[in-house]
Design an enzyme around this catalytic site. Structure first.
Site, PDB file in Angstrom:
ATOM      1  N   PHE A   1      16.091 -20.786  -5.055  1.00 28.57           N
ATOM      2  CA  PHE A   1      17.079 -19.823  -5.552  1.00 28.57           C
ATOM      3  C   PHE A   1      16.326 -18.653  -6.167  1.00 28.57           C
ATOM      4  O   PHE A   1      15.463 -18.838  -7.023  1.00 28.57           O
ATOM      5  CB  PHE A   1      18.011 -20.440  -6.605  1.00 28.57           C
ATOM      6  CG  PHE A   1      19.064 -19.460  -7.068  1.00 28.57           C
ATOM      7  CD1 PHE A   1      20.154 -19.151  -6.259  1.00 28.57           C
ATOM      8  CD2 PHE A   1      18.958 -18.819  -8.296  1.00 28.57           C
ATOM      9  CE1 PHE A   1      21.111 -18.227  -6.664  1.00 28.57           C
ATOM     10  CE2 PHE A   1      19.923 -17.897  -8.706  1.00 28.57           C
ATOM     11  CZ  PHE A   1      21.000 -17.606  -7.888  1.00 28.57           C
TER      12      PHE A   1
ATOM     13  N   ASP B   1       7.941 -16.878  -8.284  1.00 26.28           N
ATOM     14  CA  ASP B   1       9.142 -16.580  -9.067  1.00 26.28           C
ATOM     15  C   ASP B   1       9.152 -17.473 -10.308  1.00 26.28           C
ATOM     16  O   ASP B   1       9.456 -18.663 -10.234  1.00 26.28           O
ATOM     17  CB  ASP B   1      10.379 -16.834  -8.183  1.00 26.28           C
ATOM     18  CG  ASP B   1      11.683 -16.566  -8.914  1.00 26.28           C
ATOM     19  OD1 ASP B   1      11.679 -16.514 -10.159  1.00 26.28           O
ATOM     20  OD2 ASP B   1      12.722 -16.440  -8.231  1.00 26.28           O
TER      21      ASP B   1
ATOM     22  N   LYS C   1      15.057 -13.670 -17.328  1.00 22.81           N
ATOM     23  CA  LYS C   1      15.628 -14.645 -18.271  1.00 22.81           C
ATOM     24  C   LYS C   1      14.996 -14.537 -19.667  1.00 22.81           C
ATOM     25  O   LYS C   1      15.314 -13.623 -20.403  1.00 22.81           O
ATOM     26  CB  LYS C   1      15.531 -16.051 -17.693  1.00 22.81           C
ATOM     27  CG  LYS C   1      16.460 -16.240 -16.468  1.00 22.81           C
ATOM     28  CD  LYS C   1      16.653 -17.698 -16.166  1.00 22.81           C
ATOM     29  CE  LYS C   1      17.499 -17.923 -14.923  1.00 22.81           C
ATOM     30  NZ  LYS C   1      18.925 -17.900 -15.156  1.00 22.81           N
TER      31      LYS C   1
HETATM   32  N1  PLP Z   1      14.964 -16.598  -9.653  1.00 19.71           N
HETATM   33  C1  PLP Z   1      15.232 -17.788 -10.203  1.00 19.71           C
HETATM   34  C2  PLP Z   1      14.240 -18.919 -10.049  1.00 19.71           C
HETATM   35  C3  PLP Z   1      16.419 -17.994 -10.910  1.00 19.71           C
HETATM   36  O1  PLP Z   1      16.691 -19.199 -11.439  1.00 19.71           O
HETATM   37  C4  PLP Z   1      17.325 -16.906 -11.030  1.00 19.71           C
HETATM   38  C5  PLP Z   1      18.599 -17.064 -11.754  1.00 19.71           C
HETATM   39  O2  PLP Z   1      19.029 -18.133 -12.107  1.00 19.71           O
HETATM   40  C6  PLP Z   1      16.995 -15.691 -10.437  1.00 19.71           C
HETATM   41  C7  PLP Z   1      15.804 -15.559  -9.757  1.00 19.71           C
HETATM   42  C8  PLP Z   1      17.936 -14.522 -10.528  1.00 19.71           C
HETATM   43  O3  PLP Z   1      17.917 -13.985 -11.810  1.00 19.71           O
HETATM   44  P1  PLP Z   1      19.161 -13.114 -12.322  1.00 19.71           P
HETATM   45  O4  PLP Z   1      20.311 -14.039 -12.497  1.00 19.71           O
HETATM   46  O5  PLP Z   1      18.668 -12.504 -13.609  1.00 19.71           O
HETATM   47  O6  PLP Z   1      19.409 -12.085 -11.275  1.00 19.71           O
END
Ligand code: PLP
Length: 397
Positions: free
Chosen positions: A135, A219, A248
């Site tokens: 994700f 990520d 986050k």
């Molecule tokens: N990458 C990961 C691993 C995430 O868990 C999330 C969101 O939960 C995102 C990217 C996307 O971040 P945002 O919700 O700030 O767009």
């Protein structure tokens, strides 16, 4: 309060048929209080955001001071704003390898977009590789590298030229070839059910990317800032990404994301043409001031080490609750997963816990996996209280 909830349902676009619907009055540390004064322990930390706890006083002070000095003044990258510069410098000191240049965004998904665009422009290649179960956010580019077809299909066509490989399967990495611009990976898959790869996987991925000249984008949106027991999860395996994505907890409770790379990679965004990747609010000074204050708290209080220690103890306590309903417990630091027997049992378990004052939920891609990701400051009596309620909820099944 009933009126507020009715308007919430009528006027806020609903993203699920059954929102938690807690009417928030205030939040501090691990706790959220509702409008009736009822306290909940937030075992999701606002979904991996409040690593130093909700509304940490030093973060609130930094926000107030910055708001009094200036709010938004210019699009990202034009004026020298002290909170941005200081936070970027601090990240450069702490990031692995020579990741020393930071591009600030508003969110994780936006940072993923920037990282993917940087890789395509720098390499002149188009192909992207991602992993099943991943994700990375919900904008078009980020969704295109999301590893669950259920969430991609309603929005297709997405980005062309994306391939998915099985996560944590080293032989599959052979399929990464010299046509690949970038491979994007979560060091521990969050929404994919808190999947921790075997020790050889990420180093093998690093080697393969280097061999074929593809950028490795790691990520760390959920795993960053101490969550898994190291400041960044890739440090567990000694892996240095070409680009690291953050969000986050980066903003200490304010919206902030970033992608970070060496100067030789990041300079591609400054020319041919200039201003090809810009954002109005990215790196908002109030968010950066909050992020800087949160980072100082995290480092001073050694919260990554604390997450490793407290997480290991809690993992042990939770493992002793295993049985026919709780099939497995796993985790890294304070990113823990409870794997239950069925989706129905998981839903009843979550509802029981919520009724007893615990905020928790199942992960997006696994409706039998409950994720626990509380503030890294969670007190031991709060953990005991949560464990007792979790035990009761399991016995109730
Ligand atoms: N990458 C990961 C691993 C995430 O868990 C999330 C969101 O939960 C995102 C990217 C996307 O971040 P945002 O919700 O700030 O767009």
């Amino acid at each position: 309060m009933a009126d507020l909830r009715t308007s919430f349902l009528r006027h806020l676009c609903q993203t699920s048929p059954q929102p938690l619907g807690l009417v928030v009055a205030r939040a501090q540390g691990t706790s959220i209080w509702d409008a009736d004064g009822r306290e909940y322990l937030d075992l999701l930390a606002g979904m991996g955001v409040a690593n130093v706890g909700h509304a940490h006083p030093e973060v609130v002070r930094a926000i107030t001071a910055q708001a009094q000095a200036y709010l938004h003044v210019a699009v990202y990258g034009e004026m020298v704003q002290q909170p941005q510069v200081e936070l970027a410098r601090r990240i450069a000191q702490l990031a692995p390898g020579d990741l020393s240049v930071v591009y600030f965004t508003n969110s994780g998904a936006e940072a993923v977009e920037g990282a993917l665009k940087t890789a395509r422009k720098l390499t002149g290649r188009s192909r992207l590789v991602a992993f099943d179960g991943a994700f990375h956010g919900d904008t078009f580019g980020a969704l295109s590298v999301g590893g669950n077809p259920v969430y991609r299909q309603p929005f297709e066509p997405l980005l062309a030229d994306v391939d998915f490989l099985p996560f944590d399967e080293e032989p599959a990495l052979e399929r990464i070839d010299p046509s690949v611009a970038a491979v994007i990976v979560e060091p521990v898959q969050g929404e994919g059910g808190v999947r921790i790869p075997r020790d050889a996987f990420l180093p093998a991925l690093r080697r393969r990317c280097t061999e074929v000249g593809a950028l490795l984008i790691v990520d760390e949106v959920i795993t960053g800032f101490g969550r898994t027991g190291r400041l960044f999860a890739c440090e567990h395996w000694g892996v240095v990404p070409d680009i690291m994505v953050l969000a986050k907890a980066l903003g200490g409770g304010m919206p902030l994301g970033a992608f970070v790379g060496p100067a030789a990679i990041m300079q591609t965004l400054s020319h041919d043409p200039p201003l090809a990747h810009v954002t109005t609010f990215g790196g908002h000074p109030v968010s950066c001031a909050a992020g800087l204050a949160a980072l100082e708290v995290l480092l001073r209080e050694r919260l990554a080490e604390r997450a490793a220690r407290v997480g290991a103890e809690w993992l042990g306590a939770l493992q002793s609750l295993r049985g026919p309903v709780l099939r497995a417990v796993r985790g890294a630091g304070l990113l823990l997963a409870l794997e239950l027997a069925t989706p129905e049992a998981t839903r009843r378990f979550a509802a029981h816990c919520f009724a007893r004052g615990l905020v928790l939920n199942w992960t997006l891609h696994h409706d039998t996996v409950i994720r626990l990701a509380p503030p890294l400051t969670i007190a031991s009596d709060e953990i005991d209280r949560a464990t007792e309620i979790i035990g009761d909820a399991l016995r109730n099944e």
